[in-house]
Write an enzyme that holds these catalytic residues in place. Structure first.
Site, short mmCIF file in Angstrom:
data_model
loop_
_atom_site.label_atom_id
_atom_site.label_comp_id
_atom_site.label_asym_id
_atom_site.label_seq_id
_atom_site.Cartn_x
_atom_site.Cartn_y
_atom_site.Cartn_z
N LYS A 9 -24.16 24.71 -28.03
CA LYS A 9 -24.58 25.46 -26.85
C LYS A 9 -24.32 24.63 -25.57
O LYS A 9 -24.01 23.44 -25.65
CB LYS A 9 -26.06 25.83 -27.01
CG LYS A 9 -26.32 26.73 -28.24
CD LYS A 9 -27.81 27.03 -28.40
CE LYS A 9 -28.05 27.92 -29.61
NZ LYS A 9 -29.50 28.25 -29.77
N TYR A 49 -26.24 38.09 -30.16
CA TYR A 49 -27.70 38.03 -30.23
C TYR A 49 -28.34 39.42 -30.31
O TYR A 49 -29.46 39.60 -29.84
CB TYR A 49 -28.25 37.25 -29.03
CG TYR A 49 -28.09 35.75 -29.15
CD1 TYR A 49 -28.69 35.04 -30.19
CD2 TYR A 49 -27.34 35.03 -28.22
CE1 TYR A 49 -28.54 33.66 -30.31
CE2 TYR A 49 -27.19 33.64 -28.33
CZ TYR A 49 -27.80 32.97 -29.37
OH TYR A 49 -27.66 31.60 -29.48
N PHE A 57 -37.83 36.53 -24.50
CA PHE A 57 -37.07 35.34 -24.10
C PHE A 57 -35.59 35.62 -23.91
O PHE A 57 -34.85 34.74 -23.47
CB PHE A 57 -37.28 34.20 -25.11
CG PHE A 57 -36.81 34.49 -26.52
CD1 PHE A 57 -35.46 34.37 -26.86
CD2 PHE A 57 -37.71 34.89 -27.50
CE1 PHE A 57 -35.02 34.63 -28.15
CE2 PHE A 57 -37.28 35.15 -28.80
CZ PHE A 57 -35.92 35.02 -29.12
N ARG A 85 -27.36 24.91 -41.83
CA ARG A 85 -28.70 25.22 -41.30
C ARG A 85 -29.64 24.03 -41.51
O ARG A 85 -30.41 23.67 -40.62
CB ARG A 85 -29.29 26.46 -42.01
CG ARG A 85 -28.57 27.76 -41.69
CD ARG A 85 -28.90 28.31 -40.34
NE ARG A 85 -30.29 28.71 -40.19
CZ ARG A 85 -30.76 29.36 -39.13
NH1 ARG A 85 -29.93 29.69 -38.13
NH2 ARG A 85 -32.02 29.69 -39.04
N THR A 91 -35.53 25.62 -35.87
CA THR A 91 -35.19 26.23 -34.57
C THR A 91 -35.90 25.51 -33.43
O THR A 91 -35.30 25.23 -32.39
CB THR A 91 -35.61 27.72 -34.56
OG1 THR A 91 -35.04 28.35 -35.70
CG2 THR A 91 -35.15 28.42 -33.31
N ARG A 102 -31.07 18.98 -34.34
CA ARG A 102 -32.15 19.27 -33.38
C ARG A 102 -33.23 18.21 -33.43
O ARG A 102 -33.84 17.88 -32.40
CB ARG A 102 -32.73 20.66 -33.68
CG ARG A 102 -31.79 21.80 -33.26
CD ARG A 102 -32.14 23.07 -33.98
NE ARG A 102 -31.39 24.24 -33.50
CZ ARG A 102 -31.35 25.39 -34.16
NH1 ARG A 102 -32.00 25.54 -35.29
NH2 ARG A 102 -30.65 26.41 -33.67
N ASN A 112 -31.86 24.12 -27.62
CA ASN A 112 -31.86 23.46 -28.93
C ASN A 112 -30.46 23.14 -29.45
O ASN A 112 -30.23 23.05 -30.65
CB ASN A 112 -32.69 24.27 -29.94
CG ASN A 112 -32.15 25.67 -30.18
OD1 ASN A 112 -31.14 26.06 -29.59
ND2 ASN A 112 -32.79 26.40 -31.06
N HIS A 115 -26.22 26.40 -32.68
CA HIS A 115 -26.48 27.62 -33.46
C HIS A 115 -25.65 27.57 -34.73
O HIS A 115 -24.53 27.06 -34.71
CB HIS A 115 -26.06 28.87 -32.67
CG HIS A 115 -25.84 30.05 -33.57
ND1 HIS A 115 -26.88 30.83 -34.00
CD2 HIS A 115 -24.73 30.52 -34.17
CE1 HIS A 115 -26.39 31.76 -34.83
NE2 HIS A 115 -25.09 31.60 -34.95
N GLU A 126 -20.79 37.25 -37.45
CA GLU A 126 -20.57 36.38 -36.29
C GLU A 126 -19.12 35.85 -36.23
O GLU A 126 -18.55 35.77 -35.14
CB GLU A 126 -21.57 35.21 -36.34
CG GLU A 126 -23.00 35.69 -36.10
CD GLU A 126 -24.08 34.65 -36.40
OE1 GLU A 126 -23.73 33.48 -36.67
OE2 GLU A 126 -25.26 35.02 -36.37
P1 GTP Z 1 -29.77 30.03 -33.94
O1 GTP Z 1 -29.05 29.19 -34.95
O2 GTP Z 1 -29.51 29.62 -32.51
O3 GTP Z 1 -29.62 31.52 -34.18
O4 GTP Z 1 -31.29 29.68 -34.15
P2 GTP Z 1 -32.22 30.15 -35.31
O5 GTP Z 1 -31.51 31.07 -36.27
O6 GTP Z 1 -32.82 28.92 -35.88
O7 GTP Z 1 -33.31 30.97 -34.51
P3 GTP Z 1 -33.30 32.51 -34.07
O8 GTP Z 1 -32.06 33.19 -34.54
O9 GTP Z 1 -34.62 33.05 -34.45
O10 GTP Z 1 -33.24 32.38 -32.48
C1 GTP Z 1 -32.01 32.29 -31.81
C2 GTP Z 1 -32.16 31.39 -30.62
O11 GTP Z 1 -33.02 32.00 -29.68
C3 GTP Z 1 -32.80 30.03 -30.91
O12 GTP Z 1 -31.87 29.06 -31.31
C4 GTP Z 1 -33.41 29.68 -29.58
O13 GTP Z 1 -32.45 29.06 -28.74
C5 GTP Z 1 -33.76 31.02 -29.01
N1 GTP Z 1 -35.17 31.30 -29.25
C6 GTP Z 1 -35.76 31.76 -30.39
N2 GTP Z 1 -37.07 31.91 -30.23
C7 GTP Z 1 -37.33 31.52 -28.95
C8 GTP Z 1 -38.50 31.45 -28.16
O14 GTP Z 1 -39.60 31.76 -28.60
N3 GTP Z 1 -38.34 31.02 -26.86
C9 GTP Z 1 -37.13 30.66 -26.36
N4 GTP Z 1 -37.06 30.25 -25.10
N5 GTP Z 1 -36.01 30.73 -27.06
C10 GTP Z 1 -36.11 31.14 -28.33
MG MG Z 2 -30.41 32.78 -35.65
#
Ligand code: GTP
Ligand code: MG
Length: 149
Positions: A9, A49, A57, A85, A91, A102, A112, A115, A126
């Site tokens: 990112k 997304y 958010f 992962r 996350t 992370r 973070n 992705h 994706e």
């Molecule tokens: P990705 O690999 O980035 O998809 O992360 P993930 O699969 O571990 O988490 P998820 O798909 O649930 O969320 C996608 C992204 O949204 C996260 O990586 C965060 O950057 C963002 N995100 C998720 N939850 C929150 C939140 O509560 N607040 C904020 N600011 N960002 C969030």
């Molecule tokens: Mg995700």
């Protein structure tokens, strides 16, 4: 062989972490089969997304993810989806184990660093959003006989 979509990112790019992160996956044994660098078009972000479009958010996340260039790539290897992962960590970086991307390089959930696809279905979806079929390169890497039994 399984494939996954990974994206460093804007915070990861700005902080100069592309080489370090890519190196972890290369050393693990995963094969890079596609890569792209640049600022994400809005339409791609909304598709990528999709599941988060209605979340509170999302506007902030969209602003962050389009704030600068990202480095996108596709990795191939046995069990690559779940393994990447694990290598990325939780996350929320406050919960991510040391030794993960992370856990080692991030402090907040909104920034973070990385992705990665979370399941075979999301990986296929994706990869299809970010790359065309001809951008995915099939080739033999010389260390494969040493990596797999
Ligand atoms: P990705 O690999 O980035 O998809 O992360 P993930 O699969 O571990 O988490 P998820 O798909 O649930 O969320 C996608 C992204 O949204 C996260 O990586 C965060 O950057 C963002 N995100 C998720 N939850 C929150 C939140 O509560 N607040 C904020 N600011 N960002 C969030
Ligand atoms: Mg995700």
């Amino acid at each position: 062989m399984e494939r996954t979509f990974v994206m460093i990112k804007p915070d990861g790019v700005q902080r100069g972490l592309v080489g370090e992160i890519l190196s972890r996956f290369e050393k693990k044994g995963f094969k890079i089969v596609a890569a792209k660098f640049g600022v994400l078009p809005e339409a791609i972000v909304d598709k990528h997304y999709e599941e988060h479009l209605a979340k509170p958010f999302y506007p902030g996340m969209k602003a962050y993810i389009t704030s600068g260039p990202v480095f996108r790539f596709v990795l191939e290897g046995d069990n690559v989806i779940a393994t990447v992962r694990k290598m990325n960590g939780a996350t929320n970086p406050t919960e991510a184990a040391p030794g993960t991307v992370r856990g080692d390089f991030a402090l907040s959930i909104g920034k973070n660093v990385i992705h990665a696809s979370d399941a075979p279905e999301s990986a296929a979806r994706e990869i299809g959003i970010h790359f065309t079929a001809t951008e995915l390169v099939a080739y033999v890497k010389i260390d494969e006989t040493q990596l797999y039994e």
